[in-house]
Enzyme design. Structure first.
Site, PDB file in Angstrom:
ATOM      1  N   HIS A   1       0.827  -1.208   0.000  1.00  0.00           N
ATOM      2  CA  HIS A   1       0.000   0.000   0.000  1.00  0.00           C
ATOM      3  C   HIS A   1       0.861   1.258   0.000  1.00  0.00           C
ATOM      4  CE1 HIS A   1       0.780   1.064   4.219  1.00  0.00           C
ATOM      5  NE2 HIS A   1       0.679  -0.226   4.487  1.00  0.00           N
TER       6      HIS A   1
ATOM      7  N   ARG B   1      -6.132   1.039   3.977  1.00  0.00           N
ATOM      8  CA  ARG B   1      -4.979   1.553   3.234  1.00  0.00           C
ATOM      9  C   ARG B   1      -4.579   0.628   2.085  1.00  0.00           C
ATOM     10  NH1 ARG B   1      -3.372  -0.144   8.368  1.00  0.00           N
ATOM     11  NH2 ARG B   1      -1.463  -1.384   8.594  1.00  0.00           N
TER      12      ARG B   1
ATOM     13  N   GLU C   1      -1.683  -6.546   7.790  1.00  0.00           N
ATOM     14  CA  GLU C   1      -0.349  -6.277   8.315  1.00  0.00           C
ATOM     15  C   GLU C   1      -0.119  -7.095   9.588  1.00  0.00           C
ATOM     16  OE1 GLU C   1       2.628  -5.844   8.343  1.00  0.00           O
ATOM     17  OE2 GLU C   1       2.977  -3.710   7.990  1.00  0.00           O
TER      18      GLU C   1
ATOM     19  N   HIS D   1       0.525  -5.462   2.701  1.00  0.00           N
ATOM     20  CA  HIS D   1       1.306  -4.681   3.663  1.00  0.00           C
ATOM     21  C   HIS D   1       2.749  -5.165   3.719  1.00  0.00           C
ATOM     22  CE1 HIS D   1      -2.557  -3.152   5.271  1.00  0.00           C
ATOM     23  NE2 HIS D   1      -2.975  -4.330   4.837  1.00  0.00           N
TER      24      HIS D   1
END
Length: 253
Positions: free
Chosen positions: A13, A64, A91, A186
């Site tokens: 991202h 995100r 993440e 992520h």
């Protein structure tokens, strides 16, 4: 590509609001900055200019990554593509560190300790308490996930333990069926995949830094051996981004 090869594109991202503030983010659901949106758009344009197309996309449940994928697909005029959102690509959960400034944490605990928390393979950061507002067990976006699967903190090994089986069981069969796959996720969930795809050791993966918003293209044989790996974009700009990621956990002078 021939029938004997498969391709996979992964993209981290773009810069998030907490990346910009140098805060531990983890599962905190912060959005992209304007710069992050521009990074995602540049990544999408680079893919379009290089002639890439996809059949199915995967991302996490964190906005995100979702918004990065949305922007990439908009730049490619591929917003109609199917998108699968899974917490398995979230993440790494940074536990009680989430919301702390990385440089302040380095000043307080020492750069070495922060580096251990950020990059050690199997040392978890301090865990959240069950009644913490940051606890995913109480958040709507995980209401369909069995409680015993949701973490209070994670090390990279924990992240691999959820991300890699998902890849093997869900994404790899799509690739073997000839589908062109794009994953927007992520730093640590992508490093989890990179470690397994490239056969890296725990020591080697700790030195891998994935830049934000830059597409990374893998070509494999049918047995998932890497035949080629390269970033799409300007080499000098990519090198500068990788270096910036490596320096996030250092105390300010």
């Amino acid at each position: 590509m021939s029938d004997d090869t498969m391709q996979l594109v992964i993209i981290r991202h773009g810069q998030s609001e907490w990346n910009k503030l140098n805060l531990f983010t983890g599962w905190t659901d912060v959005d992209l900055t304007q710069e992050g949106r521009a990074e995602a758009a540049a990544g999408g344009r680079a893919l379009a200019e290089a002639g890439f197309d996809f059949d199915v996309c995967y991302t996490s449940r964190l906005k995100r990554a979702i918004h990065t994928l949305d922007i990439v697909l908009a730049e490619m005029d591929r917003e109609w593509l199917p998108v699968v959102k899974t917490w398995k690509l979230n993440e790494r959960h940074y536990g009680a560190l989430q919301g702390l400034n990385k440089a302040d944490a380095a000043a307080e605990h020492g750069e070495e300790q922060v580096l251990v928390w950020r990059r050690s393979f199997d040392v978890r950061p301090p865990a959240l308490e069950p009644d913490d507002e940051r606890d995913p067990h109480a958040q709507d976006m995980y209401r369909d996930v069995p409680a015993d699967e949701l973490p209070y903190t994670e090390c990279l090994r924990d992240c691999i333990a959820r991300a890699w089986p998902y890849f093997e069981e869900v994404i790899r069969p799509q690739m073997l069926a000839g589908k062109r796959v794009l994953i927007a996720a992520h730093g640590n969930s992508l490093r989890s995949l990179v470690m397994k795809l490239e056969g890296l050791t725990p020591e080697q993966i700790l030195k891998v830094n994935i830049p934000t918003g830059v597409p990374l293209v893998y070509t494999f044989d049918r047995d998932l051996n890497v035949l080629d790996k390269h970033y799409i974009g300007d080499a000098d700009a990519i090198a500068a981004k990788i270096n910036a990621v490596a320096n996030q956990g250092k105390a300010r002078g």
